[in-house]
Scaffold this motif. Structure first.
Motif, PDB file in Angstrom:
ATOM      1  N   ILE A  47       0.843  -1.205   0.000  1.00 52.19           N
ATOM      2  CA  ILE A  47       0.000   0.000   0.000  1.00 52.19           C
ATOM      3  C   ILE A  47       0.878   1.256   0.000  1.00 52.19           C
ATOM      4  CG2 ILE A  47      -1.697   1.318   1.357  1.00 52.19           C
ATOM      5  CD1 ILE A  47      -2.798  -1.467   2.314  1.00 52.19           C
ATOM      6  N   ASP A  48       1.938   1.227   0.789  1.00 49.93           N
ATOM      7  CA  ASP A  48       2.852   2.380   0.847  1.00 49.93           C
ATOM      8  C   ASP A  48       3.522   2.631  -0.503  1.00 49.93           C
ATOM      9  OD1 ASP A  48       2.182   2.613   3.488  1.00 49.93           O
ATOM     10  OD2 ASP A  48       4.060   1.792   4.282  1.00 49.93           O
ATOM     11  N   ARG A  49       3.715   1.562  -1.277  1.00 45.17           N
ATOM     12  CA  ARG A  49       4.301   1.741  -2.616  1.00 45.17           C
ATOM     13  C   ARG A  49       3.246   2.176  -3.633  1.00 45.17           C
ATOM     14  NH1 ARG A  49       7.414  -3.025  -1.126  1.00 45.17           N
ATOM     15  NH2 ARG A  49       5.846  -4.325  -2.108  1.00 45.17           N
ATOM     16  N   GLY A  50       1.981   2.248  -3.210  1.00 43.15           N
ATOM     17  CA  GLY A  50       0.940   2.787  -4.097  1.00 43.15           C
ATOM     18  C   GLY A  50      -0.100   1.791  -4.572  1.00 43.15           C
ATOM     19  N   ALA A  51      -0.109   0.581  -4.011  1.00 42.19           N
ATOM     20  CA  ALA A  51      -1.062  -0.437  -4.480  1.00 42.19           C
ATOM     21  C   ALA A  51      -2.502  -0.021  -4.182  1.00 42.19           C
ATOM     22  CB  ALA A  51      -0.768  -1.781  -3.815  1.00 42.19           C
ATOM     23  N   ARG A  52      -3.384  -0.204  -5.182  1.00 44.78           N
ATOM     24  CA  ARG A  52      -4.829  -0.038  -4.976  1.00 44.78           C
ATOM     25  C   ARG A  52      -5.468  -1.419  -4.890  1.00 44.78           C
ATOM     26  NH1 ARG A  52      -5.279   3.941  -2.591  1.00 44.78           N
ATOM     27  NH2 ARG A  52      -7.508   4.041  -3.034  1.00 44.78           N
ATOM     28  N   THR A  53      -4.753  -2.426  -5.407  1.00 47.49           N
ATOM     29  CA  THR A  53      -5.173  -3.825  -5.296  1.00 47.49           C
ATOM     30  C   THR A  53      -3.971  -4.638  -4.819  1.00 47.49           C
ATOM     31  OG1 THR A  53      -6.707  -3.584  -7.161  1.00 47.49           O
ATOM     32  CG2 THR A  53      -6.051  -5.829  -6.577  1.00 47.49           C
ATOM     33  N   VAL A  54      -4.211  -5.463  -3.805  1.00 50.42           N
ATOM     34  CA  VAL A  54      -3.166  -6.374  -3.337  1.00 50.42           C
ATOM     35  C   VAL A  54      -3.709  -7.801  -3.459  1.00 50.42           C
ATOM     36  CG1 VAL A  54      -1.663  -7.083  -1.427  1.00 50.42           C
ATOM     37  CG2 VAL A  54      -2.296  -4.657  -1.682  1.00 50.42           C
ATOM     38  N   VAL A  55      -3.052  -8.609  -4.294  1.00 47.43           N
ATOM     39  CA  VAL A  55      -3.444 -10.017  -4.416  1.00 47.43           C
ATOM     40  C   VAL A  55      -2.500 -10.834  -3.528  1.00 47.43           C
ATOM     41  CG1 VAL A  55      -3.710 -12.000  -5.950  1.00 47.43           C
ATOM     42  CG2 VAL A  55      -4.348  -9.715  -6.743  1.00 47.43           C
ATOM     43  N   VAL A  56      -3.085 -11.390  -2.470  1.00 45.23           N
ATOM     44  CA  VAL A  56      -2.341 -12.196  -1.500  1.00 45.23           C
ATOM     45  C   VAL A  56      -2.395 -13.646  -1.995  1.00 45.23           C
ATOM     46  CG1 VAL A  56      -2.425 -13.059   0.874  1.00 45.23           C
ATOM     47  CG2 VAL A  56      -2.880 -10.626   0.398  1.00 45.23           C
ATOM     48  N   TYR A  57      -1.226 -14.221  -2.272  1.00 41.24           N
ATOM     49  CA  TYR A  57      -1.204 -15.559  -2.874  1.00 41.24           C
ATOM     50  C   TYR A  57      -0.505 -16.534  -1.920  1.00 41.24           C
ATOM     51  CZ  TYR A  57      -0.683 -19.068  -6.573  1.00 41.24           C
ATOM     52  OH  TYR A  57      -0.749 -20.219  -7.321  1.00 41.24           O
ATOM     53  N   PRO A  58      -1.282 -17.408  -1.266  1.00 39.89           N
ATOM     54  CA  PRO A  58      -0.684 -18.340  -0.302  1.00 39.89           C
ATOM     55  C   PRO A  58       0.137 -19.424  -1.008  1.00 39.89           C
ATOM     56  CG  PRO A  58      -3.043 -18.006   0.155  1.00 39.89           C
ATOM     57  CD  PRO A  58      -2.759 -17.478  -1.224  1.00 39.89           C
ATOM     58  N   TYR A  59       1.434 -19.426  -0.757  1.00 37.77           N
ATOM     59  CA  TYR A  59       2.336 -20.427  -1.337  1.00 37.77           C
ATOM     60  C   TYR A  59       2.396 -21.618  -0.380  1.00 37.77           C
ATOM     61  CZ  TYR A  59       6.472 -22.090  -3.891  1.00 37.77           C
ATOM     62  OH  TYR A  59       7.375 -22.828  -4.637  1.00 37.77           O
ATOM     63  N   PHE A  60       1.297 -22.367  -0.382  1.00 33.24           N
ATOM     64  CA  PHE A  60       1.118 -23.521   0.502  1.00 33.24           C
ATOM     65  C   PHE A  60       0.597 -24.680  -0.347  1.00 33.24           C
ATOM     66  CE2 PHE A  60       1.436 -22.007   4.950  1.00 33.24           C
ATOM     67  CZ  PHE A  60       1.632 -20.658   4.718  1.00 33.24           C
ATOM     68  N   LEU A  61       0.864 -25.898   0.095  1.00 33.36           N
ATOM     69  CA  LEU A  61       0.479 -27.072  -0.696  1.00 33.36           C
ATOM     70  C   LEU A  61      -0.875 -27.647  -0.332  1.00 33.36           C
ATOM     71  CD1 LEU A  61       3.908 -28.893  -1.043  1.00 33.36           C
ATOM     72  CD2 LEU A  61       2.524 -27.913  -2.885  1.00 33.36           C
ATOM     73  N   SER A  62      -1.309 -27.445   0.910  1.00 35.00           N
ATOM     74  CA  SER A  62      -2.624 -27.987   1.276  1.00 35.00           C
ATOM     75  C   SER A  62      -3.338 -26.977   2.174  1.00 35.00           C
ATOM     76  CB  SER A  62      -2.497 -29.354   1.940  1.00 35.00           C
ATOM     77  OG  SER A  62      -1.664 -29.255   3.074  1.00 35.00           O
ATOM     78  N   GLN A  63      -4.639 -27.206   2.305  1.00 34.82           N
ATOM     79  CA  GLN A  63      -5.450 -26.218   2.998  1.00 34.82           C
ATOM     80  C   GLN A  63      -5.538 -26.553   4.493  1.00 34.82           C
ATOM     81  OE1 GLN A  63      -9.446 -25.732   1.474  1.00 34.82           O
ATOM     82  NE2 GLN A  63      -9.349 -23.541   1.847  1.00 34.82           N
ATOM     83  N   GLY A  64      -4.396 -26.401   5.157  1.00 32.32           N
ATOM     84  CA  GLY A  64      -4.373 -26.565   6.603  1.00 32.32           C
ATOM     85  C   GLY A  64      -4.885 -25.298   7.288  1.00 32.32           C
ATOM     86  N   ARG A  65      -4.707 -25.249   8.583  1.00 35.45           N
ATOM     87  CA  ARG A  65      -5.219 -24.095   9.334  1.00 35.45           C
ATOM     88  C   ARG A  65      -4.596 -22.774   8.888  1.00 35.45           C
ATOM     89  NH1 ARG A  65      -5.619 -24.873  15.646  1.00 35.45           N
ATOM     90  NH2 ARG A  65      -3.366 -24.782  15.396  1.00 35.45           N
TER      91      ARG A  65
END
Lengths: 126, 126
Positions: free
Chosen positions: A58-76
């Motif tokens: 956001i500080d660099r100017g993002a109006r959209t941030v896509v958070v991409y979980p680099y995980f292999l399975s859907q744990g907690r």
């Protein structure tokens, strides 16, 4: 401006965190990546944290941030912890679109690649 | 007989462990997988454990067990914990070849797939 924020677990082994940072660098330079900004953050044990990582986007100017979980399975971590961290940042920045993408391992192509890699692995150990 | 044993971290969230078991089923049935036997084991929080998983391969007749860490980066689990668990089984079964393959995330193709997936993910959120 659109930012991609790759989320890894984080490790006590600094070489592992560095591996993720180098991977993020490769992603940033990859021709098929059309994000304006590519960085990484860690759920725990390494910096930046997820809230700090989003804030830096956001500080660099993002109006959209896509958070991409680099995980292999859907744990907690994927099902609960990451959404919780992101929800807090959304409250602080209602004017910024913050999206959580499906985690890496959810893709069918990951299964295909896994099959290919296991086949190669077995061939290396005949 | 050659067994492939996929190692996942394990989760308190049972759906995540089930996801790994289903993935293992897909791997088992995949045409490019030429292991005689494909199963999974978990480092923690789910059954079977790594020693139990290796033992089950041996009990089914494996003379070679390829242990394949399904992890994205080389944290302590990959660098220390899995080798430790495997070393103990090697001592118990000197007649069986037990090999630890490179972890899943070490492949360059994982980076390529990640770049492709991030690109698709960004296109879904224009």
């Amino acid at each position: 401006m659109k930012s991609l924020l790759l989320i890894a677990h984080g490790s006590r082994r600094e070489a592992s965190n560095e591996e993720i940072r180098q991977l993020t660098g490769k992603l940033q330079r990859h021709p098929s990546n059309d994000a304006d900004d590519t960085s990484c953050a860690f759920l725990e044990l390494a910096e930046p944290s997820i809230p700090d990582g989003i804030q830096q986007c956001i500080d660099r100017g993002a109006r959209t941030v896509v958070v991409y979980p680099y995980f292999l399975s859907q744990g907690r971590h994927v099902a609960e912890d990451i959404p919780q961290e992101v929800a807090q940042k959304k409250l602080q920045h209602p004017d910024v679109e913050i999206i959580i993408a499906n985690y890496f391992g959810s893709s069918d192509q990951v299964v295909e690649l896994l099959a290919q890699k296991t086949s190669e692995t077995l061939q290396q150990h005949p």
